[in-house]
Write an enzyme that holds these catalytic residues in place. Structure first.
Site, PDB file in Angstrom:
ATOM      1  N   PHE A 135       0.808  -1.225   0.000  1.00 31.12           N
ATOM      2  CA  PHE A 135       0.000   0.000   0.000  1.00 31.12           C
ATOM      3  C   PHE A 135       0.839   1.272   0.000  1.00 31.12           C
ATOM      4  CE2 PHE A 135      -0.563   2.717   3.777  1.00 31.12           C
ATOM      5  CZ  PHE A 135       0.357   2.159   4.643  1.00 31.12           C
ATOM      6  N   LYS A 136       2.114   1.172   0.360  1.00 33.68           N
ATOM      7  CA  LYS A 136       2.945   2.375   0.385  1.00 33.68           C
ATOM      8  C   LYS A 136       3.086   3.014  -0.996  1.00 33.68           C
ATOM      9  CE  LYS A 136       5.308   1.494   4.698  1.00 33.68           C
ATOM     10  NZ  LYS A 136       4.575   0.265   5.145  1.00 33.68           N
ATOM     11  N   ASP A 137       2.845   2.212  -2.058  1.00 35.07           N
ATOM     12  CA  ASP A 137       2.870   2.768  -3.410  1.00 35.07           C
ATOM     13  C   ASP A 137       1.839   3.886  -3.593  1.00 35.07           C
ATOM     14  OD1 ASP A 137       4.880   1.059  -4.445  1.00 35.07           O
ATOM     15  OD2 ASP A 137       3.410  -0.515  -4.880  1.00 35.07           O
TER      16      ASP A 137
ATOM     17  N   LEU B 222       3.672   6.850  -2.251  1.00 33.13           N
ATOM     18  CA  LEU B 222       5.027   7.139  -2.743  1.00 33.13           C
ATOM     19  C   LEU B 222       5.086   7.329  -4.255  1.00 33.13           C
ATOM     20  CD1 LEU B 222       7.028   5.021  -0.197  1.00 33.13           C
ATOM     21  CD2 LEU B 222       7.161   7.491  -0.531  1.00 33.13           C
TER      22      LEU B 222
END
Ligand SMILES: *Cc1c(COP(=O)(O)O)cnc(C)c1O
Length: 461
Positions: free
Chosen positions: A110-112, A115
């Site tokens: 989920f950090k995509d 970021l």
């Protein structure tokens, strides 16, 4: 929109400056001085929008005049074009449970969501206002690869990402070291994750070095990351409510640094019809204990099957303390000083009550995590990643939408323990182990890293 520090020590800055600053110069975190309100008519208008169009509406008031609307639209469109699902963050039904899949970006975590946007935003701001940015960080997993994919190939940006040699999962190591863009510098440190983190800290504490080489970070305290994460809460509400402002939804959120669930909290404060927000932690339960007792006390860090949540100090918690105390920066400063000197802080009874009204909190053991993966798989054939399983377990029999924070194939060890076979690889992870890699091995010393950065940047400047 203006931003101030949770510790009250800076003059308000605009959006662009807040993003480039990362951490406020008084050591606090940047927060908007005023939250926009969304009313029922706006909610109805938003409910039919595509993810990207909704993102534009949610983000625009926070960006203010700093970026023209059509340019913000381009940044958003470019950021989510890298996602493999047309809905970007689709909701799927698993039995009678709704899962919000946040892992369709290039690194399958989920950090995509944040970021990919942050990388484009940095590139845009640097091109427009001049300057360069050399990102430096240490990673034990998801953050490093998502950060690298966020900035690979971007002008005026380089990234130096340290990981402890041989101590991260093979798939996560490959995700990073197979990125061959000239601005990406992977460094395997001969040492532990703590060594790597200590070296990075030393670099940032060397202020002349930091300023000479324009060092920056992409950690979860950057305001733009919170902003990007607010979007999928609104999106999920819109998809589940059909646009009815009376229809409230709850969320179960696997939580480590408190960035993700804090974005949900802000969305709720703005008027998005959110009922319960469930903080789901693993054995590292500082946040669960806080909601239970009103005491935030630093403990030992345990290794678990959900490693992205193996955190004791939740870096975004300070933002919540600020809003919990009605934006009283003096109060936040005092509480944090206590935390610094004693390792714990306690809020007053009235504030503790409020925290309990804001959040439910459940800590989930490794055994329960495995059992949840097993149960869900047996009942529906759907494989939960261990972080997501923590959230699903915490949701219990309630109807909360569960945030799926990673693709299960990234955490095959846990999956194999739970169900005895591997999760099938999504396209973005296929063939990874056969790709060529580039990675430098260095001794665990700050001077070694400084020399490497100096030399590398001399060649490219
Ligand atoms: C980072 C991460 C989390 C925790 O998110 P926070 O914003 O730190 O609370 C949960 N699951 C996965 C897979 C992650 O990578």
């Amino acid at each position: 929109m203006q931003y101030s520090s949770t510790r009250g020590g800076i003059a308000p800055v605009g959006f662009a400056e807040a993003v480039l600053m990362g951490l406020a110069s008084d050591g606090g975190l940047l927060v908007p001085t005023q939250l926009p309100r969304v009313d029922a008519a706006t909610l109805r208008d938003w409910s039919g929008l595509r993810f990207e169009d909704l993102a534009l509406e949610v983000m625009a008031p926070f960006v203010g005049g700093d970026i023209p609307r059509d340019e913000l639209r381009t940044l958003i469109d470019d950021s989510y074009a890298t996602f493999t699902h047309p809905e970007v963050t689709p909701i799927v039904g698993v039995g009678d449970r709704r899962i919000l899949e946040l892992f369709h970006g290039p690194t399958a975590a989920f950090k995509d969501v944040a970021l990919q946007f942050l990388g484009n935003l940095f590139e845009y701001l640097l091109a427009r206002d001049g300057g360069e940015l050399n990102i430096c960080g240490a990673t034990s997993g998801d953050t490093g690869s998502a950060a690298i994919y966020g900035v690979r190939g971007k002008a005026r940006i380089s990234i130096f990402m340290l990981h402890p040699k041989g101590r991260i999962s093979p798939i996560q190591e490959r995700q990073m070291t197979s990125v061959l863009d000239a601005n990406v510098h992977n460094i395997a440190v001969r040492g532990s994750f703590d060594d790597a983190q200590r070296i990075v800290k030393e670099l940032f504490n060397d202020l002349p070095f930091k300023s000479e080489f324009s060092l920056g970070a992409v950690n979860s305290i950057n305001w733009a990351r919170i902003l990007a994460q607010m979007v999928y809460y609104v999106f999920a509400w819109a998809r589940c409510s059909g646009g009815d402002p009376e229809h409230r939804v709850s969320f179960a959120v696997p939580t480590g640094n408190f960035g993700d669930v804090f974005a949900g909290y802000l969305a709720k404060r703005m008027g998005v019809p959110i009922d319960r927000l469930i903080i789901a932690t693993n054995r590292n339960d500082i946040l669960t204990r806080f909601v239970d007792t009103g005491v935030y006390a630093v403990g030992e860090v345990f290794q678990t099957l959900s490693p992205a949540m193996d955190i004791q100090i939740a870096s975004n918690f300070e933002r919540y303390l600020y809003f919990l105390h009605d934006e009283d920066a003096g109060r936040v400063r005092a509480l944090l000083e206590t935390l610094q000197t004693t390792g714990r802080l306690e809020v007053e009874t009235a504030h503790h009550e409020r925290a309990r009204a804001d959040f439910d909190a459940v800590a989930v053991s490794d055994a329960e995590t495995l059992e949840q993966i097993r149960q869900t798989y047996a009942a529906s054939g759907y494989i939960l990643c261990p972080h997501t399983a923590v959230g699903v377990k915490a949701a219990g029999s309630g109807d909360a939408i569960c945030l799926a924070t990673a693709h299960p194939a990234k955490f095959n060890e846990a999956i194999r323990l739970a169900i005895g076979c591997d999760a099938p690889l999504p396209p973005v992870l296929q063939g990874l182990m056969d790709l060529p890699t580039r990675c430098l091995e260095l001794d665990a010393g700050a001077d070694t890293l400084k020399a490497h950065i100096r030399e590398t940047l001399r060649d490219t400047r």
